[in-house]
Design a protein around this motif. Structure first.
Motif, PDB file in Angstrom:
ATOM      1  N   GLY A 161      36.006  35.378  43.422  1.00  0.00           N
ATOM      2  CA  GLY A 161      35.181  34.086  43.887  1.00  0.00           C
ATOM      3  C   GLY A 161      34.789  32.997  42.623  1.00  0.00           C
ATOM      4  O   GLY A 161      35.446  33.422  41.469  1.00  0.00           O
ATOM      5  N   ILE A 162      33.727  32.882  43.293  1.00  0.00           N
ATOM      6  CA  ILE A 162      32.893  31.437  41.660  1.00  0.00           C
ATOM      7  C   ILE A 162      32.625  33.240  41.147  1.00  0.00           C
ATOM      8  O   ILE A 162      32.080  32.446  39.814  1.00  0.00           O
ATOM      9  CB  ILE A 162      31.891  30.926  42.364  1.00  0.00           C
ATOM     10  CG1 ILE A 162      31.217  30.293  41.133  1.00  0.00           C
ATOM     11  CG2 ILE A 162      30.406  32.115  42.822  1.00  0.00           C
ATOM     12  CD1 ILE A 162      32.476  29.478  40.494  1.00  0.00           C
ATOM     13  N   HIS A 163      32.233  34.423  41.423  1.00  0.00           N
ATOM     14  CA  HIS A 163      31.523  35.081  40.663  1.00  0.00           C
ATOM     15  C   HIS A 163      32.985  35.426  39.117  1.00  0.00           C
ATOM     16  O   HIS A 163      31.949  35.975  38.481  1.00  0.00           O
ATOM     17  CB  HIS A 163      30.805  36.314  41.247  1.00  0.00           C
ATOM     18  CG  HIS A 163      31.919  37.340  41.743  1.00  0.00           C
ATOM     19  ND1 HIS A 163      32.409  36.653  42.710  1.00  0.00           N
ATOM     20  CD2 HIS A 163      32.327  38.859  41.427  1.00  0.00           C
ATOM     21  CE1 HIS A 163      33.358  38.371  43.438  1.00  0.00           C
ATOM     22  NE2 HIS A 163      33.249  38.557  42.777  1.00  0.00           N
ATOM     23  N   SER A 164      33.543  35.670  39.718  1.00  0.00           N
ATOM     24  CA  SER A 164      35.090  36.074  39.094  1.00  0.00           C
ATOM     25  C   SER A 164      34.868  34.734  37.667  1.00  0.00           C
ATOM     26  O   SER A 164      35.477  35.432  36.592  1.00  0.00           O
ATOM     27  CB  SER A 164      36.085  35.742  39.535  1.00  0.00           C
ATOM     28  OG  SER A 164      36.372  36.569  40.626  1.00  0.00           O
TER      29      SER A 164
ATOM     30  N   ILE B 144      36.591  42.168  36.682  1.00  0.00           N
ATOM     31  CA  ILE B 144      36.758  41.108  37.725  1.00  0.00           C
ATOM     32  C   ILE B 144      37.810  41.772  39.038  1.00  0.00           C
ATOM     33  O   ILE B 144      37.146  42.300  39.926  1.00  0.00           O
ATOM     34  CB  ILE B 144      36.963  39.796  37.122  1.00  0.00           C
ATOM     35  CG1 ILE B 144      36.566  38.234  37.076  1.00  0.00           C
ATOM     36  CG2 ILE B 144      38.115  38.942  38.611  1.00  0.00           C
ATOM     37  CD1 ILE B 144      37.096  37.645  36.330  1.00  0.00           C
ATOM     38  N   HIS B 145      38.712  42.547  38.247  1.00  0.00           N
ATOM     39  CA  HIS B 145      39.189  44.356  39.325  1.00  0.00           C
ATOM     40  C   HIS B 145      38.202  44.705  39.732  1.00  0.00           C
ATOM     41  O   HIS B 145      38.771  44.622  41.073  1.00  0.00           O
ATOM     42  CB  HIS B 145      40.215  44.232  37.991  1.00  0.00           C
ATOM     43  CG  HIS B 145      41.151  45.704  39.248  1.00  0.00           C
ATOM     44  ND1 HIS B 145      42.102  45.008  39.773  1.00  0.00           N
ATOM     45  CD2 HIS B 145      40.873  47.745  39.301  1.00  0.00           C
ATOM     46  CE1 HIS B 145      42.477  46.497  39.709  1.00  0.00           C
ATOM     47  NE2 HIS B 145      41.898  47.229  40.133  1.00  0.00           N
ATOM     48  N   TYR B 146      37.094  45.006  39.164  1.00  0.00           N
ATOM     49  CA  TYR B 146      36.258  45.612  39.819  1.00  0.00           C
ATOM     50  C   TYR B 146      35.188  45.498  40.885  1.00  0.00           C
ATOM     51  O   TYR B 146      34.490  45.719  41.401  1.00  0.00           O
ATOM     52  CB  TYR B 146      34.940  47.136  38.879  1.00  0.00           C
ATOM     53  CG  TYR B 146      36.301  48.108  38.422  1.00  0.00           C
ATOM     54  CD1 TYR B 146      37.056  49.017  39.247  1.00  0.00           C
ATOM     55  CD2 TYR B 146      36.489  48.404  36.688  1.00  0.00           C
ATOM     56  CE1 TYR B 146      37.512  49.863  38.625  1.00  0.00           C
ATOM     57  CE2 TYR B 146      37.364  48.989  36.174  1.00  0.00           C
ATOM     58  CZ  TYR B 146      38.376  49.729  37.714  1.00  0.00           C
ATOM     59  OH  TYR B 146      39.887  51.518  36.798  1.00  0.00           O
ATOM     60  N   THR B 147      34.669  43.819  40.697  1.00  0.00           N
ATOM     61  CA  THR B 147      34.619  42.586  41.886  1.00  0.00           C
ATOM     62  C   THR B 147      35.181  41.978  42.662  1.00  0.00           C
ATOM     63  O   THR B 147      34.706  41.264  42.778  1.00  0.00           O
ATOM     64  CB  THR B 147      33.460  42.245  40.918  1.00  0.00           C
ATOM     65  OG1 THR B 147      33.673  41.407  39.779  1.00  0.00           O
ATOM     66  CG2 THR B 147      32.433  43.329  39.754  1.00  0.00           C
ATOM     67  N   LEU B 148      35.993  42.998  43.723  1.00  0.00           N
ATOM     68  CA  LEU B 148      37.205  42.287  44.202  1.00  0.00           C
ATOM     69  C   LEU B 148      36.159  41.215  45.584  1.00  0.00           C
ATOM     70  O   LEU B 148      34.918  42.712  45.479  1.00  0.00           O
ATOM     71  CB  LEU B 148      37.733  42.701  44.732  1.00  0.00           C
ATOM     72  CG  LEU B 148      39.322  43.059  43.679  1.00  0.00           C
ATOM     73  CD1 LEU B 148      40.625  43.908  44.056  1.00  0.00           C
ATOM     74  CD2 LEU B 148      39.440  41.171  43.092  1.00  0.00           C
ATOM     75  N   PRO B 149      35.805  40.917  46.056  1.00  0.00           N
ATOM     76  CA  PRO B 149      37.123  39.688  46.356  1.00  0.00           C
ATOM     77  C   PRO B 149      36.747  38.790  45.103  1.00  0.00           C
ATOM     78  O   PRO B 149      35.853  38.776  44.773  1.00  0.00           O
ATOM     79  CB  PRO B 149      37.233  39.236  47.875  1.00  0.00           C
ATOM     80  CG  PRO B 149      35.835  39.241  47.959  1.00  0.00           C
ATOM     81  CD  PRO B 149      35.320  40.765  47.339  1.00  0.00           C
TER      82      PRO B 149
END
Length: 138
Positions: free
Chosen positions: A111-114, A104-109
């Motif tokens: 959102g629902i994907h988190s 999740i840290h590397y796929t910011l921002p």
């Protein structure tokens, strides 16, 4: 020794959150995570206490009723293998959480994907624990 190491690591987290050269951890995220952690630990504590109280009451009822020794042993029987795998279960859960938070840290921002990433990582960790249990049963 382990207690000292864990205690020093816990004490180091606020230092990282309040670093002078820039905040490495967002204070709001830190507060939310700490509250969720404390509530979870409190619930786990209450569930453990409740389980022990109910087990004690069940044992007292069995003694009061004078149930046969073999019947009481079958009711109160616990699985000794279950106690050995608790550490592996918690390792799998925490490893899944850690890998999910890293992704999740590397796929910011955020959102629902988190949420999908976190759910997938936890599911994979539980699947790994399931395979571990199945392998150890053989």
């Amino acid at each position: 020794m382990k207690k000292i190491l864990v205690l020093s690591m816990i004490m180091a987290v606020p230092l990282a959150a309040n670093a002078e050269n820039g905040s490495y951890i967002n204070q709001e995220v830190f507060n939310i995570c700490s509250v969720i952690f404390l509530v979870g630990m409190g619930m786990l504590f209450l569930l453990t206490i409740l389980k022990r109280i109910l087990d004690f009451r069940l044992k007292n009822k069995i003694v009061e009723k004078g149930i046969d020794h073999t019947m009481a042993a079958s009711i109160l029987e616990t699985n000794p293998q279950e106690g050995r795998n608790i550490n592996i279960k918690w390792f799998a859960i925490l490893a899944g959480l850690g890998s999910g938070l890293t992704l999740i840290h590397y796929t910011l921002p955020l959102g629902i994907h988190s949420m999908a990433i976190m759910s997938f990582c936890l599911a994979v960790s539980f699947l790994g624990y399931f395979f571990f249990l199945r392998q150890t049963e053989r």
